[in-house]
Design an enzyme around this catalytic site. Structure first.
Site, PDB file in Angstrom:
ATOM      1  N   GLU A 213      -6.721 -28.896 -17.619  1.00  0.00           N
ATOM      2  CA  GLU A 213      -6.560 -30.026 -16.696  1.00  0.00           C
ATOM      3  C   GLU A 213      -6.841 -29.495 -15.298  1.00  0.00           C
ATOM      4  O   GLU A 213      -6.030 -28.786 -14.713  1.00  0.00           O
ATOM      5  CB  GLU A 213      -5.141 -30.599 -16.805  1.00  0.00           C
ATOM      6  CG  GLU A 213      -4.788 -31.173 -18.165  1.00  0.00           C
ATOM      7  CD  GLU A 213      -5.655 -32.351 -18.559  1.00  0.00           C
ATOM      8  OE1 GLU A 213      -6.253 -32.980 -17.663  1.00  0.00           O
ATOM      9  OE2 GLU A 213      -5.743 -32.637 -19.766  1.00  0.00           O
ATOM     10  N   CYS A 247      -3.964 -33.979  -7.778  1.00  0.00           N
ATOM     11  CA  CYS A 247      -5.298 -33.806  -8.353  1.00  0.00           C
ATOM     12  C   CYS A 247      -6.049 -35.123  -8.515  1.00  0.00           C
ATOM     13  O   CYS A 247      -7.277 -35.123  -8.609  1.00  0.00           O
ATOM     14  CB  CYS A 247      -5.202 -33.087  -9.698  1.00  0.00           C
ATOM     15  SG  CYS A 247      -4.238 -33.961 -10.940  1.00  0.00           S
TER      16      CYS A 247
END
Length: 463
Positions: A213, A247
């Site tokens: 990720e 993010c």
């Protein structure tokens, strides 16, 4: 036991314990998930204090973006886990026999989870929820850049779980490297693309599957019909949540030239309304996590003209919510993920031209568009390769257990949350059996032209 030997022994201990006891029952998995929920509730205040110590997070953001999403995920998984674990059975009539297929999900074994510093609680425990639900044992390595949260996790988790079930290991990059080179059955990593490459390379030496990720430059577009005060509030909130260290934050804002100045003025007005004229004294605004990252974000500010904010305090690791314009082509601020409270705003004249310009990272973790133009929205969706596109909203999709969360290409690979997490942390194991009522000798050598003709006619019965 030396550190290296201890760390390398962890997956062995967990794997052997899992093999000796067998795949955990539904009851056992739910008990462990509810134990995790109890930890979160019991130590809620302590976790919020730790998050404030590490990142200056206000209590509201700590609860809403870390604790609440974990509690919701646990509730959702517990509610649906029995259905996900249920074997899938089917029977098929074939040429001379009936086949029975039983498909079950099985845990990988011992899973290593490496969390990130920007959401140090959520990004350490959210993958663990999926791993536990799938029946795995876990080793969790929180980020050393959020030491208060990492230390608290180690204390409360290791007191509640045995090392064979779930254990938290704290340490620096060397500790992480020792872990990623050990023989885990699956590694889940959240962090930067560069570190993700190193993790994948080390895991490849053990043929260990990896879920990465990562991040990226998430584009956010406001077309000529997409401007509203509500849209600007959402964008400002999503960008400066956690001081921009998210993010999936809007990384760069592309605004149609007809509303460019109006958007800049509204951005300034909303930032002031949210954080006041002196955001450093505002308890609702966070801090940059490390001195090194502070310097990196500061360099981004210097690559454009500051239209709002720009003030900073190194000793306090404070950087004000900042809006910049007029960046030179090729500047790092236009090429690299900012991951901080700096919003570049760029005007555009035509959506097709913008999308073909190469300024938008097609495989970013997500993409945002504010618009009422269905054709323009579809054009943006078709252009982007991101697994998730959000229209007229930011951030919220990542909190939903109904939506798979993950990247593609430079933003990572693999996904989790909800059922997707259960599937990611398990593999399909098939039990196959056949009941023959006629046995055809023609399938065995020596082959003949007659049998080939029969095979072609009966081909469908072979599948």
């Amino acid at each position: 036991m030396p550190e290296e030997a201890f760390l390398q022994a962890l997956p062995v201990r967990q794997r052997e314990d899992l093999y000796s006891t067998g795949s955990p029952s539904l009851k056992t998995r739910k008990e462990q998930l509810l134990k995790l929920k109890t930890i979160l509730l019991k130590h809620e205040e302590a976790f919020m204090e730790a998050l404030h110590s590490d990142l200056g997070k206000p209590a509201f953001e700590s609860f809403s973006s870390e604790i609440a999403v974990l509690l919701n995920e646990i509730d959702y998984v517990c509610r649906h886990l029995a259905k996900w674990m249920r074997p899938v059975r089917s029977r098929h009539l074939k040429m001379g026999y009936v086949e029975t297929v039983n498909r079950n999900r099985h845990p990988h074994g011992s899973v290593l989870i490496i969390g990130s510093w920007n959401y140090p609680l959520q990004l350490s425990l959210m993958p663990a929820i999926g791993a536990i639900a799938a029946g795995n044992r876990c080793v969790i390595k929180p980020s050393e850049h959020a030491p208060a949260t990492a230390g608290l996790l180690e204390e409360v988790m290791n007191a509640a779980f045995t090392p064979e079930q779930v254990t938290v290991v704290t340490g620096d990059a060397r500790t992480a490297s020792l872990l990623t080179s050990s023989r885990f059955d699956l590694i889940f990593f959240t962090g930067s693309g560069e570190t993700g490459k190193l993790v994948a390379e080390q895991a490849a030496g053990q043929l260990t599957p990896v879920i990465l990720e990562l991040g990226g430059k998430n584009p956010c577009i406001i077309d000529e019909k997409g401007f509203s005060e509500a849209a600007i509030r959402d964008i400002v909130w999503g960008k400066f949540l956690n001081a921009g260290q998210t993010c999936i934050a809007p990384d760069t804002l592309f605004v149609h030239e007809s509303i460019f100045e109006k958007t800049l003025n509204e951005l300034s007005a909303v930032i002031s309304a949210f954080y006041g004229d002196r955001p450093q004294t505002n308890g609702d605004y966070g801090r940059i996590c490390t001195d090194a990252h502070f310097q990196k974000v500061l360099e981004f500010i210097r690559q454009g003209d500051v239209r709002h904010g720009g003030t900073h305090d190194r000793d306090d690791r404070f950087i004000a919510p900042t809006v910049v314009t007029d960046m030179d082509p090729g500047s790092p601020i236009l090429e690299e993920e900012i991951f901080g409270p700096v919003l570049p705003v760029i005007p555009y004249t035509d959506l097709n031209t913008l999308l073909s310009s190469g300024m938008i990272q097609r495989d970013a973790l997500t993409g945002y568009m504010f618009s009422k133009d269905k054709n323009g929205i579809q054009l943006f969706k078709d252009h982007m390769q991101s697994p998730t596109i959000s229209v007229n909203q930011v951030i919220h999709h990542a909190a939903s257990p109904h939506i798979a969360f993950g990247g593609k290409g430079r933003s990572g690979y693999g996904a989790y949350h909800g059922k997707t997490g259960f599937l990611a942390f398990s593999y399909e194991k098939t039990d196959y059996s056949a009941h023959h009522f006629i046995r055809f000798r023609g399938k065995f050598p020596p082959y003949s032209e007659r049998n080939m003709k029969a095979l072609k006619k009966l081909r469908k019965w072979l599948l």
